[in-house]
Design a protein around this motif. Structure first.
Motif, PDB file in Angstrom:
ATOM      1  N   LEU A  20      -0.406   6.901  -8.297  1.00  9.21           N
ATOM      2  CA  LEU A  20      -1.126   6.312  -7.335  1.00  9.21           C
ATOM      3  C   LEU A  20      -1.804   7.735  -5.810  1.00  9.21           C
ATOM      4  O   LEU A  20       0.121   8.617  -6.062  1.00  9.21           O
ATOM      5  CB  LEU A  20      -0.527   5.418  -7.012  1.00  9.21           C
ATOM      6  CG  LEU A  20      -0.576   3.879  -7.589  1.00  9.21           C
ATOM      7  CD1 LEU A  20       0.438   3.630  -8.798  1.00  9.21           C
ATOM      8  CD2 LEU A  20       0.000   2.571  -6.836  1.00  9.21           C
ATOM      9  N   THR A  36       1.429  -1.418   0.157  1.00  8.37           N
ATOM     10  CA  THR A  36      -0.304  -0.289   0.295  1.00  8.37           C
ATOM     11  C   THR A  36       1.058   1.145   0.137  1.00  8.37           C
ATOM     12  O   THR A  36       1.844   1.812   0.609  1.00  8.37           O
ATOM     13  CB  THR A  36      -1.012  -0.028   1.642  1.00  8.37           C
ATOM     14  OG1 THR A  36      -1.433  -1.611   1.540  1.00  8.37           O
ATOM     15  CG2 THR A  36      -2.024   0.718   1.675  1.00  8.37           C
ATOM     16  N   THR A  60      -3.248   6.873 -15.311  1.00  8.32           N
ATOM     17  CA  THR A  60      -4.522   6.436 -13.847  1.00  8.32           C
ATOM     18  C   THR A  60      -3.366   5.198 -13.794  1.00  8.32           C
ATOM     19  O   THR A  60      -3.515   4.820 -11.835  1.00  8.32           O
ATOM     20  CB  THR A  60      -6.088   6.357 -14.352  1.00  8.32           C
ATOM     21  OG1 THR A  60      -6.097   6.902 -14.929  1.00  8.32           O
ATOM     22  CG2 THR A  60      -6.413   5.387 -12.901  1.00  8.32           C
ATOM     23  N   ARG A  61      -2.806   4.180 -14.143  1.00  7.16           N
ATOM     24  CA  ARG A  61      -2.319   3.119 -13.585  1.00  7.16           C
ATOM     25  C   ARG A  61      -0.947   3.143 -12.691  1.00  7.16           C
ATOM     26  O   ARG A  61      -0.158   2.767 -12.787  1.00  7.16           O
ATOM     27  CB  ARG A  61      -2.186   2.331 -14.657  1.00  7.16           C
ATOM     28  CG  ARG A  61      -2.417   1.708 -15.448  1.00  7.16           C
ATOM     29  CD  ARG A  61      -3.730  -0.028 -14.430  1.00  7.16           C
ATOM     30  NE  ARG A  61      -3.082  -0.873 -14.805  1.00  7.16           N
ATOM     31  CZ  ARG A  61      -3.138  -2.160 -14.426  1.00  7.16           C
ATOM     32  NH1 ARG A  61      -4.171  -2.042 -13.511  1.00  7.16           N
ATOM     33  NH2 ARG A  61      -2.469  -2.860 -14.633  1.00  7.16           N
ATOM     34  N   GLU A 108      -3.546   3.181  -1.717  1.00  5.80           N
ATOM     35  CA  GLU A 108      -3.746   2.382  -3.366  1.00  5.80           C
ATOM     36  C   GLU A 108      -3.383   0.783  -3.166  1.00  5.80           C
ATOM     37  O   GLU A 108      -1.645   2.000  -2.765  1.00  5.80           O
ATOM     38  CB  GLU A 108      -4.024   3.405  -4.589  1.00  5.80           C
ATOM     39  CG  GLU A 108      -4.691   4.397  -4.431  1.00  5.80           C
ATOM     40  CD  GLU A 108      -4.762   4.699  -6.027  1.00  5.80           C
ATOM     41  OE1 GLU A 108      -5.987   5.088  -6.502  1.00  5.80           O
ATOM     42  OE2 GLU A 108      -4.095   5.366  -6.068  1.00  5.80           O
ATOM     43  N   LYS A 133      -0.359   0.418 -10.700  1.00  5.07           N
ATOM     44  CA  LYS A 133      -1.155  -0.049  -9.473  1.00  5.07           C
ATOM     45  C   LYS A 133      -2.891  -1.047  -9.375  1.00  5.07           C
ATOM     46  O   LYS A 133      -3.198  -1.845 -11.269  1.00  5.07           O
ATOM     47  CB  LYS A 133      -2.706   1.503  -9.660  1.00  5.07           C
ATOM     48  CG  LYS A 133      -3.588   1.574  -8.633  1.00  5.07           C
ATOM     49  CD  LYS A 133      -4.123   3.399  -8.867  1.00  5.07           C
ATOM     50  CE  LYS A 133      -5.066   3.030  -9.564  1.00  5.07           C
ATOM     51  NZ  LYS A 133      -6.649   4.075 -10.036  1.00  5.07           N
ATOM     52  N   VAL A 134      -3.042  -1.680  -8.968  1.00  9.12           N
ATOM     53  CA  VAL A 134      -3.558  -2.893  -8.772  1.00  9.12           C
ATOM     54  C   VAL A 134      -4.387  -2.904  -8.146  1.00  9.12           C
ATOM     55  O   VAL A 134      -5.305  -2.170  -6.809  1.00  9.12           O
ATOM     56  CB  VAL A 134      -2.722  -4.118  -8.051  1.00  9.12           C
ATOM     57  CG1 VAL A 134      -3.949  -4.855  -8.056  1.00  9.12           C
ATOM     58  CG2 VAL A 134      -1.374  -4.362  -8.381  1.00  9.12           C
ATOM     59  N   ASN A 135      -6.137  -3.234  -8.997  1.00  5.97           N
ATOM     60  CA  ASN A 135      -7.297  -2.215  -8.801  1.00  5.97           C
ATOM     61  C   ASN A 135      -7.835  -3.960  -8.129  1.00  5.97           C
ATOM     62  O   ASN A 135      -7.819  -5.054  -8.648  1.00  5.97           O
ATOM     63  CB  ASN A 135      -8.181  -2.879  -9.346  1.00  5.97           C
ATOM     64  CG  ASN A 135      -8.226  -1.258 -10.600  1.00  5.97           C
ATOM     65  OD1 ASN A 135      -7.499  -0.023  -9.925  1.00  5.97           O
ATOM     66  ND2 ASN A 135      -7.924  -0.893 -12.085  1.00  5.97           N
ATOM     67  N   ASP A 136      -7.708  -4.164  -6.791  1.00  2.00           N
ATOM     68  CA  ASP A 136      -8.368  -5.231  -6.112  1.00  2.00           C
ATOM     69  C   ASP A 136      -9.545  -4.798  -5.107  1.00  2.00           C
ATOM     70  O   ASP A 136      -9.037  -4.862  -3.646  1.00  2.00           O
ATOM     71  CB  ASP A 136      -6.899  -5.936  -5.558  1.00  2.00           C
ATOM     72  CG  ASP A 136      -6.811  -6.838  -4.413  1.00  2.00           C
ATOM     73  OD1 ASP A 136      -7.963  -7.720  -5.410  1.00  2.00           O
ATOM     74  OD2 ASP A 136      -6.202  -6.985  -3.822  1.00  2.00           O
ATOM     75  N   PRO A 137     -10.329  -4.775  -5.934  1.00  2.00           N
ATOM     76  CA  PRO A 137     -11.675  -4.101  -4.564  1.00  2.00           C
ATOM     77  C   PRO A 137     -12.026  -5.375  -3.793  1.00  2.00           C
ATOM     78  O   PRO A 137     -12.445  -5.324  -2.660  1.00  2.00           O
ATOM     79  CB  PRO A 137     -12.733  -4.220  -5.737  1.00  2.00           C
ATOM     80  CG  PRO A 137     -12.772  -4.938  -6.937  1.00  2.00           C
ATOM     81  CD  PRO A 137     -11.389  -4.765  -6.922  1.00  2.00           C
TER      82      PRO A 137
END
Length: 364
Positions: free
Chosen positions: A134, A62, A130-131, A138, A162-166
């Motif tokens: 950060l 993070t 966007t990627r 995030e 960036k890792v999208n991990d909802p």
């Protein structure tokens, strides 16, 4: 933090580093261990974890702080064990803040044809920004070499995003994989010795242990006594080269004595690795094969199921040392931690238990 250096007497020769598969891979180490690695005295920029030469790492964590300069981002990444500085260089698209313009009326013509390259390029740039841009909080994945700058350990990113991990699927998979890598690879000392031919040395003892392991697996052996498997090692003793004819013979142990000694050492290695153990130590030497001992698997599973229900272990699960203590009290005092780790691995593969964090387990 001051960078520690390796004792030259303990550091393996650089000629042998390539024999370690970790050297050419991105090591998935905890940030705490990256910060505590010792630096090589032979080659700057090479570090050692448990004598494994490390040059580049793979980190997921993070973002806890950020700084932006004209050419790079500087992110502080926290994986729960420590915080490390990650230097992430900007790509050409990030440096060009000006959006591409429509020249010569090409945009209108392309739009009428159904494909607009200018609009697609804008989307690409927005997606990359966007990627790569950060914010604090995030999730960031970084791969790159480890460097020491101004006595501070940092990662110079060769790849970052960036890792999208909802639903935290990526983080959970990472938390399950990294402890396994430590057990199977990083926490085991490397075998970097060479023989005269330049190949990795395969000793008589390692051949003996591999012979016994293969026999246990192929025949699904549950228990045995030393004399049951002694003949399996006889070909290894017989295949030892004899002294040259022009060399005066030297007195030494007989073949039978060498066979017994080899079997004793091989069984000790297997016990140290947890492959076999003795439930009861008595004059009748009975060894149990850990992977085939259904009673031990049941005992470990019952301990985890029962104790996971207690309030003390409800959140994180049972620590491996607690499980080991309980199994020794309820089943056998001679169960080693190595044997327990093999049982836990088997139970986890069968989905009977799950590791909630490093060295903590709970029942499904």
């Amino acid at each position: 933090m001051r960078a520690a250096t390796m004792d030259p007497a303990e550091e393996p020769p650089s000629l042998l580093w390539g024999l370690d598969s970790v050297f050419s891979a991105f090591a998935r180490l905890y940030i705490r261990d990256i910060l505590e690695m010792t630096e090589s005295t032979q080659v700057p920029g090479i570090y050692f974890y448990n004598l494994h030469p490390i040059s580049k790492v793979d980190v997921l964590g993070t973002v806890v702080y950020k700084r932006e300069r004209e050419d790079f981002f500087c992110y502080g990444v926290d994986d729960g064990t420590g915080v490390i500085n990650c230097l992430c260089w900007k790509g050409d698209l990030l440096k060009e803040e000006r959006e591409p313009s429509d020249s010569g009326g090409q945009l209108g013509a392309a739009a009428r044809g159904g494909f607009d390259p200018i609009a697609e390029l804008k989307k690409l740039r927005r997606a990359q920004r966007t990627r790569c841009r950060l914010e604090i909080g995030e999730l960031l994945r970084v791969r790159g070499p480890v460097k020491t700058s101004r006595q501070q350990r940092e990662i110079k990113a060769s790849t970052y995003y960036k890792v999208n991990d909802p639903v935290m699927a990526v983080q959970i998979a990472w938390m399950m994989e990294v402890p396994q890598l430590y057990r199977r690879c990083y926490d085991k000392p490397p075998q970097l010795e060479l023989n005269a031919a330049g190949d990795s040395a395969v000793t008589l003892l390692s051949k003996a242990t591999n012979t016994l392991k293969n026999f246990f697996k192929q025949k699904s052996v549950n228990r045995f006594r030393p004399y049951d498997v002694q003949d399996l090692l006889q070909p290894l003793i017989s295949s030892q080269p004899a002294a040259p004819a022009d060399q005066e013979p030297v007195a030494g142990p007989s073949a039978c004595r060498r066979l017994r000694q080899l079997l004793k050492e091989a069984l000790q290695v297997l016990q140290d690795e947890g492959v076999v153990y003795r439930k009861v130590k008595s004059q009748d030497e009975v060894y149990l094969v850990t992977a085939q001992d259904a009673e031990l698997l049941t005992a470990v599973r019952d301990v985890i199921r029962e104790d996971s229900k207690r309030e003390k272990y409800a959140e994180r699960g049972c620590h491996i040392l607690h499980i080991l203590s309980a199994v020794r009290q309820r089943y056998s005092l001679n169960v080693s931690r190595a044997a327990l780790e093999l049982v836990l691995k088997s139970l986890e593969c069968n989905s009977d238990i799950i590791s909630t964090s490093d060295s903590h387990y709970t029942a499904f």
